[in-house]
Design an enzyme around this catalytic site. Structure first.
Site, short mmCIF file in Angstrom:
data_model
loop_
_atom_site.label_atom_id
_atom_site.label_comp_id
_atom_site.label_asym_id
_atom_site.label_seq_id
_atom_site.Cartn_x
_atom_site.Cartn_y
_atom_site.Cartn_z
N SER A 159 7.97 0.10 -15.97
CA SER A 159 7.39 -0.95 -15.12
C SER A 159 5.88 -0.78 -14.90
CB SER A 159 8.16 -0.96 -13.81
OG SER A 159 7.75 -1.98 -12.98
N ASP A 195 8.81 -8.05 -13.99
CA ASP A 195 9.79 -8.42 -12.95
C ASP A 195 9.12 -8.56 -11.58
OD1 ASP A 195 9.42 -5.75 -12.35
OD2 ASP A 195 11.55 -5.22 -12.30
N ALA A 231 7.60 -7.73 -0.40
CA ALA A 231 6.19 -8.10 -0.27
C ALA A 231 5.44 -7.83 -1.58
CB ALA A 231 5.55 -7.32 0.88
N ASN A 232 5.89 -6.82 -2.34
CA ASN A 232 5.20 -6.45 -3.59
C ASN A 232 5.37 -7.46 -4.72
OD1 ASN A 232 7.73 -5.99 -4.75
ND2 ASN A 232 7.68 -3.80 -4.35
N ARG A 275 8.77 5.78 6.42
CA ARG A 275 9.99 6.03 5.63
C ARG A 275 9.66 6.95 4.46
NH1 ARG A 275 9.26 2.87 1.11
NH2 ARG A 275 11.31 3.34 0.28
N PRO A 276 10.64 7.77 4.05
CA PRO A 276 10.38 8.60 2.87
C PRO A 276 10.39 7.70 1.63
CG PRO A 276 12.63 8.93 3.68
CD PRO A 276 11.98 7.97 4.61
N SER A 277 9.44 7.87 0.74
CA SER A 277 9.41 7.06 -0.47
C SER A 277 10.61 7.39 -1.35
CB SER A 277 8.12 7.34 -1.24
OG SER A 277 8.27 6.98 -2.60
N THR A 309 10.35 6.80 -4.62
CA THR A 309 9.81 6.95 -5.98
C THR A 309 8.71 8.01 -6.08
OG1 THR A 309 8.09 5.29 -5.64
CG2 THR A 309 10.21 4.49 -6.43
N ARG A 360 5.80 7.27 3.52
CA ARG A 360 4.94 6.08 3.60
C ARG A 360 4.83 5.64 5.06
NH1 ARG A 360 3.83 5.05 -1.49
NH2 ARG A 360 5.50 5.09 -3.04
#
Ligand code: 16G
Ligand code: MG
Length: 545
Positions: free
Chosen positions: A65, A281, A372-373, A499-501, A503, A508
């Protein structure tokens, strides 16, 4: 069994680097391409088992991606074109991490646990993005499939959503469309042309769109699709992969995170532009105004435009269907406020990650979901599609209702319901703007985003942070949520969460408030609280100003 001997033999040709441990993350495995050969082979094996289990075609997409060119990754696609279920993600992680000599044991455990009939036929569709590593990695997937005696079809270079579409078409016997790239272009472009057909006052400006292809697969596929659009949409394609590097200073992720246009593209004031990510995507829109200020229209703005359009059509059609918008905690507070209070649309919040949004959206007649991304799509229930279809064919309804029903039917056809799809989302947005006779500036002023800031904090173990309420509140470590609540109280229209990411090895931090200064200050203060209460490592976070 001879089959297993073949797996053993082949598996030795795709050895696992010693000590490497990888997780099937939020959207598959993803890391430096050099470490992925064994993963690909094994995912070929797993997809074959999944195909036998579901008695349907399964998809395997080779892509990382929006990651840098040197990375790669793999995503598994389930029969209806959706992401693979969570219990199979666990099988994937186990198989990926098995030592060379344990591969057969893990494979046999899965077969037993899932009660798989090994004499069942298997069929796997494989696709890849434009990374130079993708060719050999997708071959490793094909090797895995054939080692277990499965059939495969190699689609070669396709976008991730195109492969999702193929899998869905194949398993619904063509009801969703034809399982070829031609079929894909025909379906979506025809619907687009139908939608824009009667927008008589559409100017040349409205037909023109500037696109940043992130130097990836999306650019290639838009080129291929162009003739199907019959000049109803004229795309100036930038970052088409002929010169620049994949995702380098361009693409949807860059534009969203940096809040600026891709480097090297000349944009005229007011010109409507969009960027795809590396596997197409995700999409974001943007423009610069006459003062040179950059304006981003992200997933929240798209969700608002699309849901408003659909709600109006449903009302005009006199159809009583339940519509909802699904967001994550990252959705700008202004968008949620506008949807709930002005549009009176039901809004649901879920955990980050497309699969979570997709599942919640399935609970409604019409479920619009967007991160949002810029990843998102619309899901229509079977009942909703049938009602719309019936009304569109009914000869006894008035013109207004009929027209709305026809527009709804074509809208369904322009949407890739299997997964968020930059190409299909682009066609949908372009059609809505054309039908409404709306410029990108007018779309942008529907509501004004609250200033916000995202930061990352490094901690020793990010799993010490546990969240609830769709990641909006921290349950552990003790005292963290209380600290955040107290900081938020100091600012107006403020909101913050951590929150823990899923990826990256970071925590974050998100903050929004009435001014950019306040959002920045709040984000910094919350970062400090995380650093102090959740075991921060390295230097203390510094203020932004
Ligand atoms: C993945 C997810 C995306 C999510 C992001 C969050 C899919 C296909 N992609 O890219 O939806 O927004 O992870 O990353 O599910 P984070 O956990 O590092 O914040
Ligand atoms: Mg992507």
């Amino acid at each position: 069994m001879a089959q297993f001997q073949e797996v053993l033999k082949q598996s030795a040709l795709h050895p696992k680097p010693a000590g490497l441990v990888l997780q099937y993350g939020t959207s598959g495995f993803r890391t430096n391409a050099k470490q992925l050969d064994h993963i690909m082979f094994r995912m070929g094996l797993l997809a074959t088992l999944r195909s036998k289990k579901t008695k349907a075609t399964i998809g395997v997409m080779v892509t990382a991606s929006h990651n840098p060119e040197e990375d790669n990754g793999v995503k598994l696609i389930d029969p209806m074109g959706e992401m693979v279920t969570q219990d199979w993600e666990e099988h994937a992680t186990q198989l990926a991490n098995a030592d060379q000599e344990d591969v057969l044991t893990v494979l046999k455990n899965i077969i037993e646990k899932e009660a798989i009939n090994m004499s069942q036929e298997a069929n796997v569709f494989v696709g890849k993005d434009t990374r130079s590593s993708s060719a050999s990695l997708s071959q490793a997937v094909l090797d895995g499939v054939s080692a277990l005696g499965g059939h495969s079809k190699d689609y070669g270079l396709v976008t991730t959503p195109q492969l999702h579409y193929m899998v869905c078409c194949q398993n619904t016997q063509g009801k969703y469309g034809e399982a070829t790239v031609e079929g894909y272009y025909t379906k979506f472009c025809q619907a687009f042309i139908q939608l824009t057909k009667n927008t008589s006052n559409r100017t040349d400006d409205q037909k023109h769109l500037c696109l940043d292809g992130a130097n990836g697969i999306g650019a290639l596929k838009v080129r291929e699709m162009e003739s199907h659009l019959k000049k109803e949409l004229q795309i100036s394609l930038n970052n088409d992969g002929s010169k620049g590097r994949l995702n380098h200073q361009c693409g949807a992720d860059y534009v969203k995170v940096q809040q600026k246009p891709p480097t090297g593209i000349k944009i005229n004031p007011g010109e409507r532009c969009c960027s795809f990510d590396g596997d197409a995507d995700r999409i974001v829109y943007y423009y610069t105004d006459s003062e040179g200020t950059f304006h981003l229209l992200d997933g929240d703005k798209m969700a608002t435009l699309i849901s408003t359009f659909l709600k109006e059509l449903l009302t005009q059609a006199g159809l009583d269907l339940k519509i909802a918008v699904v967001q994550t905690a990252y959705a700008n507070g202004s968008s949620t406020h506008y949807l709930e209070n002005t549009m009176k649309v039901l809004v649901r919040c879920t955990k980050t990650g497309v699969k979570h949004l997709h599942h919640v959206a399935q609970e409604f007649d019409v479920g619009v979901y967007f991160e949002a991304n810029g990843h998102g799509t619309v899901l229509f229930s079977k009942a909703a599609e049938e009602k719309i279809q019936q009304l569109a064919e009914d000869t006894n309804v008035n013109d207004k209702r009929k027209k709305a029903a026809l527009l709804l039917r074509n809208t369904i056809n322009v949407i890739n319901q299997t997964v968020g799809d930059a190409i299909s989302d682009m066609l949908l947005i372009e059609a809505i703007l054309a039908i409404k006779g709306m410029t990108i500036q007018q779309w942008d002023t529907i509501y004004t985003d609250l200033p916000n800031r995202q930061l990352k904090v490094k901690v020793a173990d990010r799993r010490v942070i546990d969240t609830t309420d769709a990641e909006r509140r921290a349950v552990t470590p003790a005292g963290l949520q209380e600290a955040i609540d107290n900081l938020v109280k100091k600012y107006r229209q403020a909101r913050s969460f951590v929150r823990p990411s899923g990826t990256e090895d970071v925590v974050r931090v998100y903050a929004e408030a009435d001014t950019q200064e306040s959002a920045d200050a709040l984000a910094h203060e919350v970062s400090l609280a995380v650093y102090r209460l959740a075991g921060g490592v390295g230097d203390e976070p510094k203020p932004l100003h």
